[in-house]
Design an enzyme around this catalytic site. Structure first.
Site, PDB file in Angstrom:
ATOM      1  N   HIS A 151      81.071  66.746  24.969  1.00 21.72           N
ATOM      2  CA  HIS A 151      81.952  67.470  25.894  1.00 21.72           C
ATOM      3  C   HIS A 151      82.100  68.893  25.364  1.00 21.72           C
ATOM      4  O   HIS A 151      81.981  69.147  24.167  1.00 21.72           O
ATOM      5  CB  HIS A 151      83.308  66.761  25.906  1.00 21.72           C
ATOM      6  CG  HIS A 151      84.291  67.257  26.930  1.00 21.72           C
ATOM      7  ND1 HIS A 151      85.010  68.417  26.750  1.00 21.72           N
ATOM      8  CD2 HIS A 151      84.694  66.740  28.121  1.00 21.72           C
ATOM      9  CE1 HIS A 151      85.821  68.588  27.790  1.00 21.72           C
ATOM     10  NE2 HIS A 151      85.646  67.589  28.643  1.00 21.72           N
TER      11      HIS A 151
ATOM     12  N   ASP B 215      84.897  63.053  18.026  1.00 22.68           N
ATOM     13  CA  ASP B 215      85.673  63.181  19.256  1.00 22.68           C
ATOM     14  C   ASP B 215      85.854  61.780  19.839  1.00 22.68           C
ATOM     15  O   ASP B 215      84.903  61.198  20.370  1.00 22.68           O
ATOM     16  CB  ASP B 215      84.927  64.091  20.240  1.00 22.68           C
ATOM     17  CG  ASP B 215      85.598  64.181  21.597  1.00 22.68           C
ATOM     18  OD1 ASP B 215      86.621  63.508  21.814  1.00 22.68           O
ATOM     19  OD2 ASP B 215      85.076  64.919  22.462  1.00 22.68           O
TER      20      ASP B 215
ATOM     21  N   GLN C 239      86.899  59.401  24.583  1.00 22.83           N
ATOM     22  CA  GLN C 239      86.437  58.378  25.524  1.00 22.83           C
ATOM     23  C   GLN C 239      86.282  56.999  24.893  1.00 22.83           C
ATOM     24  O   GLN C 239      85.927  56.045  25.585  1.00 22.83           O
ATOM     25  CB  GLN C 239      85.101  58.813  26.149  1.00 22.83           C
ATOM     26  CG  GLN C 239      85.191  60.086  26.973  1.00 22.83           C
ATOM     27  CD  GLN C 239      86.090  59.928  28.198  1.00 22.83           C
ATOM     28  OE1 GLN C 239      86.255  58.810  28.723  1.00 22.83           O
ATOM     29  NE2 GLN C 239      86.680  61.020  28.663  1.00 22.83           N
TER      30      GLN C 239
ATOM     31  N   LYS D  68      94.150  60.162  28.145  1.00 18.64           N
ATOM     32  CA  LYS D  68      92.925  59.408  28.439  1.00 18.64           C
ATOM     33  C   LYS D  68      93.148  57.905  28.261  1.00 18.64           C
ATOM     34  O   LYS D  68      92.306  57.103  28.650  1.00 18.64           O
ATOM     35  CB  LYS D  68      91.794  59.843  27.505  1.00 18.64           C
ATOM     36  CG  LYS D  68      91.464  61.326  27.502  1.00 18.64           C
ATOM     37  CD  LYS D  68      90.651  61.738  28.707  1.00 18.64           C
ATOM     38  CE  LYS D  68      90.108  63.159  28.513  1.00 18.64           C
ATOM     39  NZ  LYS D  68      89.413  63.644  29.725  1.00 18.64           N
TER      40      LYS D  68
ATOM     41  N   CYS E 288      82.134  68.928  32.163  1.00 18.73           N
ATOM     42  CA  CYS E 288      82.269  69.674  30.896  1.00 18.73           C
ATOM     43  C   CYS E 288      81.222  69.230  29.882  1.00 18.73           C
ATOM     44  O   CYS E 288      81.531  69.079  28.682  1.00 18.73           O
ATOM     45  CB  CYS E 288      83.674  69.541  30.320  1.00 18.73           C
ATOM     46  SG  CYS E 288      84.946  70.328  31.321  1.00 18.73           S
TER      47      CYS E 288
END
Length: 430
Positions: free
Chosen positions: A135, A212, A215, A238, A383
């Protein structure tokens, strides 16, 4: 604030999705006169009533600033704020709550690492390894710090299967990078990286590891100690929590060494005209009044998730992962059976997102038509422009799933796609 009631019999593995959906008020609403089918969970998830009520209750009964006051409300607000930190520590299984820094979300967490950890240590020519799955929030902060320090960036490619080229990753490690930053799970393809293996090989090459987790955290259990990462970034919104709040996990030894990248109140030990000394982590990275209500809402969300696992968060996340993987695979199978639909992940998705293109129809047109049928999806580059270039598409349609979605919603998505094809192609594919 009362605790959410369990949705399962003790030790049951039954997933009562209709009972769960009743906990999310917005899922009972309509859009454009149709029942809402919310499949944009990778952008943000919907919120359980328990979280909404916790935020309302905080403002009605406990609102005050934290850490500085001696009155009862301030003490209560501080207790709520710090108990939320402990709840997030439990979520990612950090060794100590001081390793959890509250931020506005993943983007701020990754910028914090780039500016407070990497910038003072990078030298001209040092290598930062990223991947094509990232992302923009895990690309742009590194481009900024590379420009500031003279470091270089190398992108690890993605295979035709959509999976990361791990051979290329290990080849990049031969150049002894300073740092590797990669996503736990793709926000476009729903593929999860083997983080534990990647972290181990990166450390063997002498590189620091930044992950990261935006997700992954909503869909599976996270154990930062087992994964062996140095930093792990997550966002509450999220994962069914409020917007504007997230966290950075950092190994305590590294947080101790880091200088803050922004200053203000509540992060200092002493301020004089000649300079300041800083509080120990995590306070030195939390300048100014924090998002207290956001942390309260996040803690309430985690309590709610526990109720889906008979009071155990790990059990809940294992159930969520099993249900969502089955749902995403069912969706991939259904979409692959539709003529004119190309799913951009030949392998089975292991997390919530699933991207596809509809031949001859721009993703934005598809998204608009689906919205008229009450189906909310995301259309665009998500993104993730380098990944779009690798996939040789300008944009995709992305349906992303959560534990409150159902098989009937997949069917509704497919029927709405068939309607889009009829309208845009005059019935060429139906």
């Amino acid at each position: 604030m009362s605790a959410p009631q369990p949705r399962f019999e003790p030790n049951s593995t039954r997933w009562d999705v209709e009972a769960i959906r009743a906990d999310f008020p917005i899922l009972q609403t309509t859009v454009n006169g149709k029942p809402l089918t919310y499949l944009d969970n990778a952008a943000t998830t919907q919120k359980p009533r328990a979280m909404i009520e916790a935020v309302r209750s905080y403002y009605e009964e406990s609102n005050a600033n934290v850490h500085r006051g001696v009155h009862s409300l301030s003490v209560r607000a501080t207790e709520l704020y710090e108990s939320a930190r402990e709840a997030v520590r439990e979520l990612v299984r950090a060794e100590d709550a001081s390793e959890i820094v509250f931020t506005r979300g993943c983007t701020e967490s990754l910028n914090l690492v780039a500016q407070s950890f990497a910038r003072p240590r990078l030298r001209p020519g040092d290598l930062i390894v990223l991947t094509q799955l990232e992302h923009h929030s895990n690309i742009v902060p590194w481009q900024l710090v590379a420009k500031q320090t003279g470091a270089t960036i190398r992108f690890v490619p993605v295979l035709d299967s959509g999976e990361l080229d791990l051979v290329a990753f290990e080849r990049a490690l031969e150049e002894k990078p300073f740092l590797c930053a990669f996503t736990h799970a793709s926000n476009v393809l729903g593929i999860a990286n083997p983080v534990e293996r990647m972290a181990q090989t990166a450390h063997e090459a002498g590189a620091f590891v930044v992950v990261d987790g935006a997700q992954a955290a909503p869909h599976r259990s996270i154990d930062v100690q087992r994964l062996g990462v140095d930093f792990y970034a997550i966002s509450a919104h999220k994962a069914y929590g409020p917007t504007g709040i997230g966290a950075l996990y950092g190994r305590r030894a590294l947080l101790d060494e880091m200088e803050p990248y922004q200053g203000g109140g509540d992060m200092i030990l002493k301020v004089t005209e000649s300079g300041s000394t800083y509080a120990p982590p995590p306070a030195k990275f939390e300048a100014g009044t924090p998002n207290i209500a956001g942390t309260v809402g996040w803690a309430a969300t985690l309590d709610y998730l526990k109720s889906l696992g008979d009071g155990d968060l790990e059990t809940a996340l294992e159930r969520i992962e099993a249900y969502e993987v089955a749902l995403a695979q069912e969706a991939a199978k259904a979409l692959n059976q539709l003529e004119g639909i190309r799913v951009l992940c030949p392998t089975s998705p292991s997390c919530g997102p699933l991207s596809f293109v509809v031949e001859g129809i721009h993703p934005h047109d598809v998204g608009t038509l689906l919205d008229s049928e009450g189906v909310a999806v995301r259309a665009g580059h998500h993104c993730a422009m380098p990944l779009m270039q690798r996939l040789q598409v300008p944009a995709t349609v992305r349906a992303s799933f959560a534990f409150y979605n159902t098989a009937s919603e997949i069917e509704r998505l497919c029927r709405a796609l068939e309607l889009a094809q009829r309208l845009f192609r005059g019935g060429a594919h139906v």
